[in-house]
Scaffold this active site. Structure first.
Site, PDB file in Angstrom:
ATOM      1  N   HIS A 195     -83.432  16.529  10.897  1.00 24.96           N
ATOM      2  CA  HIS A 195     -83.138  15.254  10.246  1.00 24.96           C
ATOM      3  C   HIS A 195     -84.409  14.395  10.324  1.00 24.96           C
ATOM      4  CE1 HIS A 195     -81.342  11.217   9.902  1.00 24.96           C
ATOM      5  NE2 HIS A 195     -80.286  11.811   9.366  1.00 24.96           N
TER       6      HIS A 195
ATOM      7  N   ASP B 123     -81.584  16.877  19.793  1.00 27.21           N
ATOM      8  CA  ASP B 123     -80.897  15.911  18.939  1.00 27.21           C
ATOM      9  C   ASP B 123     -79.434  16.351  18.853  1.00 27.21           C
ATOM     10  OD1 ASP B 123     -79.770  14.444  16.939  1.00 27.21           O
ATOM     11  OD2 ASP B 123     -81.265  14.908  15.412  1.00 27.21           O
TER      12      ASP B 123
ATOM     13  N   GLN C 184     -75.192  15.694  15.765  1.00 24.62           N
ATOM     14  CA  GLN C 184     -74.102  16.419  15.096  1.00 24.62           C
ATOM     15  C   GLN C 184     -73.398  17.408  16.020  1.00 24.62           C
ATOM     16  OE1 GLN C 184     -72.926  15.638  12.213  1.00 24.62           O
ATOM     17  NE2 GLN C 184     -74.577  14.366  11.425  1.00 24.62           N
TER      18      GLN C 184
ATOM     19  N   LYS D  49     -70.925   8.325  15.349  1.00 23.60           N
ATOM     20  CA  LYS D  49     -70.537   9.655  14.865  1.00 23.60           C
ATOM     21  C   LYS D  49     -69.529  10.319  15.808  1.00 23.60           C
ATOM     22  CE  LYS D  49     -74.995  10.478  12.624  1.00 23.60           C
ATOM     23  NZ  LYS D  49     -74.873  10.538  11.165  1.00 23.60           N
TER      24      LYS D  49
ATOM     25  N   CYS E 174     -81.286  13.285   4.412  1.00 25.11           N
ATOM     26  CA  CYS E 174     -82.371  12.971   5.350  1.00 25.11           C
ATOM     27  C   CYS E 174     -82.995  14.245   5.920  1.00 25.11           C
ATOM     28  CB  CYS E 174     -81.890  12.085   6.505  1.00 25.11           C
ATOM     29  SG  CYS E 174     -81.292  10.504   5.965  1.00 25.11           S
TER      30      CYS E 174
HETATM   31  N1  PMP Z   1     -79.930  13.563  13.728  1.00 26.49           N
HETATM   32  C1  PMP Z   1     -78.998  14.144  12.974  1.00 26.49           C
HETATM   33  C2  PMP Z   1     -78.868  15.634  13.007  1.00 26.49           C
HETATM   34  C3  PMP Z   1     -78.159  13.365  12.169  1.00 26.49           C
HETATM   35  O1  PMP Z   1     -77.227  13.946  11.419  1.00 26.49           O
HETATM   36  C4  PMP Z   1     -78.323  11.967  12.165  1.00 26.49           C
HETATM   37  C5  PMP Z   1     -77.447  11.073  11.292  1.00 26.49           C
HETATM   38  N2  PMP Z   1     -77.186  11.563  10.035  1.00 26.49           N
HETATM   39  C6  PMP Z   1     -79.297  11.417  12.988  1.00 26.49           C
HETATM   40  C7  PMP Z   1     -80.084  12.223  13.741  1.00 26.49           C
HETATM   41  C8  PMP Z   1     -79.533   9.931  13.030  1.00 26.49           C
HETATM   42  O2  PMP Z   1     -78.397   9.263  13.449  1.00 26.49           O
HETATM   43  P1  PMP Z   1     -78.332   7.666  13.292  1.00 26.49           P
HETATM   44  O3  PMP Z   1     -78.539   7.378  11.839  1.00 26.49           O
HETATM   45  O4  PMP Z   1     -76.977   7.321  13.771  1.00 26.49           O
HETATM   46  O5  PMP Z   1     -79.419   7.119  14.130  1.00 26.49           O
END
Ligand code: PMP
Length: 413
Positions: A121, A198, A201, A224, A364
């Protein structure tokens, strides 16, 4: 297995059911909040709202107690050894930025290497580009296999004594595959590099044990995991948190201040400058307790049953391209797909008209999109509160969207 109606615990979903009947399948973006979380937020503001770690007043002390109890709850949820391993941030993104700028920037220099996967991401990619630019270190990407899995062979070939940081997602927000973090970590540590996971997810879907993973750092977002927005988690091993420097300065994080300088508190407080998101932490605690009460294994089994149904149904429809593995267990919560000949943004508008909330775009993860050879995909992402009826509505909508555009095309011809 799908007997329980979890939607009853979620005011948003009750409202949707009573009004337009929309189906929410954008859970990888953010999740709905159970009533217990909303109640807890209200209770905090109605009975215990005061600033933390400052006042001697009994309400302030109570707010501090609640805030610190939330830290302990987070530690328990991911099996961190102590509450002091948990730093509250704004989000997974902020956690990763703090690690990048507070831990990596001071330690890295020209010649060092940072390894991340091409599927990360942007939150776990752009900060490392910045670290590389500022320190002279080199950012190296680990490839994915043709079906989008982390390529362990490529990782083995690229890791070296120059590697100082390995930062990877546990679960992809596009393909849903689960990365072999323990294998990645063992190799990372053999080279005395730091492993950052990270968990944005993974924590919402899997029991995550930071000690078992041997992660040096692990991050995730409260919103999340059915908690409020604006609260995130940064887990770090004690030594790593001691080495990591604060990137924000102000009240709360200091031990003492005089004209010439200041000394900081030990972790985690040295990172939490200013008034923290007390209510967010308290709401997150309520969300985690709720999940534990339902049983994480049971929730996972239910999600897998829903995922099986969705994948089986999608595979039966012609003209659907599914990205990633063919195995349902490698689609943890998400399916990225496209409908042949229909731009995903057009298709998403069709789904919207069908009452299905899902996502279209690059999610993203633009470098991964390049690798998959697409500009964008559709993405449906589920949670345990979805049910068979939601999946069936989604599958019917796929048919309708396909037919709508097929008719449109033939009329235009
Ligand atoms: N890492 C992953 C794998 C994600 O899916 C996301 C959110 N889509 C993030 C990081 C970032 O999360 P946040 O926007 O809540 O900071």
């Amino acid at each position: 297995m799908l007997v329980k109606d979890y939607k009853q615990d979620f005011p948003f979903l009750i409202h949707a059911r009573q009004t337009d009947g929309r189906v929410y399948l954008d859970n990888a973006a953010t999740t709905q909040k159970p009533r217990v979380v909303l109640d807890e937020l209200l209770k905090f503001y109605e009975t215990s709202n005061a600033n933390v770690h400052r006042g001697v007043g009994s309400i302030s002390c109570q707010a501090t107690e609640w805030y610190e109890a939330a830290r302990k709850q987070v530690a328990d949820f991911i099996n961190a050894p102590a509450a002091s391993n948990i730093v509250f941030t704004r989000s997974a993104t902020e956690s990763l930025n703090w690690i990048a700028f507070g831990y990596a920037v001071p330690e890295l220099q020209t010649g060092d290497e940072i390894l991340i996967s091409i599927a990360e991401h942007h939150s776990n990619l752009v900060p490392w580009q910045q670290v590389a630019q500022r320190t002279g270190a080199t950012l190296i990407y680990v490839d994915v296999t043709p079906n989008g899995q982390f390529d362990l062979e490529d990782f083995r070939a690229k890791i070296s004594p120059k590697t100082k940081i390995v930062s990877v997602q546990q679960v992809s927000n596009v393909l849903g595959n689960v990365n072999p973090i323990k294998k990645i970590g063992a190799l990372t540590h053999r080279f005395h590099a730091t492993l950052i996971v990270d968990g944005a997810q993974s924590v919402p879907h899997l029991p995550v044990d930071v000690q078992d993973l041997d992660a040096d750092f692990l991050v995730f977002s409260g919103h999340k995991v059915y908690g409020p927005t604006g609260i995130g988690v940064l887990y770090g091993k004690p030594d790593q948190l001691a080495r990591m420097q604060p990137t924000q300065f102000g009240g709360e994080m200091i031990d003492y201040v005089h004209r010439e300088g200041a000394a900081f508190q030990p972790a985690p407080l040295k990172f939490e400058a200013g008034t923290p998101n007390v209510a967010g932490a308290i709401g997150l605690k309520a969300a985690l307790i709720y999940l534990q009460k339902q049983g994480l294994d049971q929730l996972l089994a239910r999600e897998q049953a829903l995922m099986n149904r969705a994948l089986t149904g999608l595979n039966r429809i012609t003209g659907v391209e599914i990205y990633g593995s063919a195995h349902p267990e490698e689609h943890l919560g998400v399916i990225a797909f496209n409908l042949h000949g229909i731009h995903p943004h057009d298709a998403a508008t069709g789904f919207d008209l069908e009452g299905i909330e899902l996502r279209a775009g690059h999610h993203c993860a633009e470098p991964l999109m390049d690798d998959l050879g697409v500009a964008a995909t559709l993405r449906m992402s589920l949670a345990f509160y979805n049910d068979n009826a939601d999946i069936d509505r989604f599958l019917t909508a796929v048919q309708h969207v396909k037919e709508f555009f097929a008719n449109g095309t033939s009329e235009a011809e």
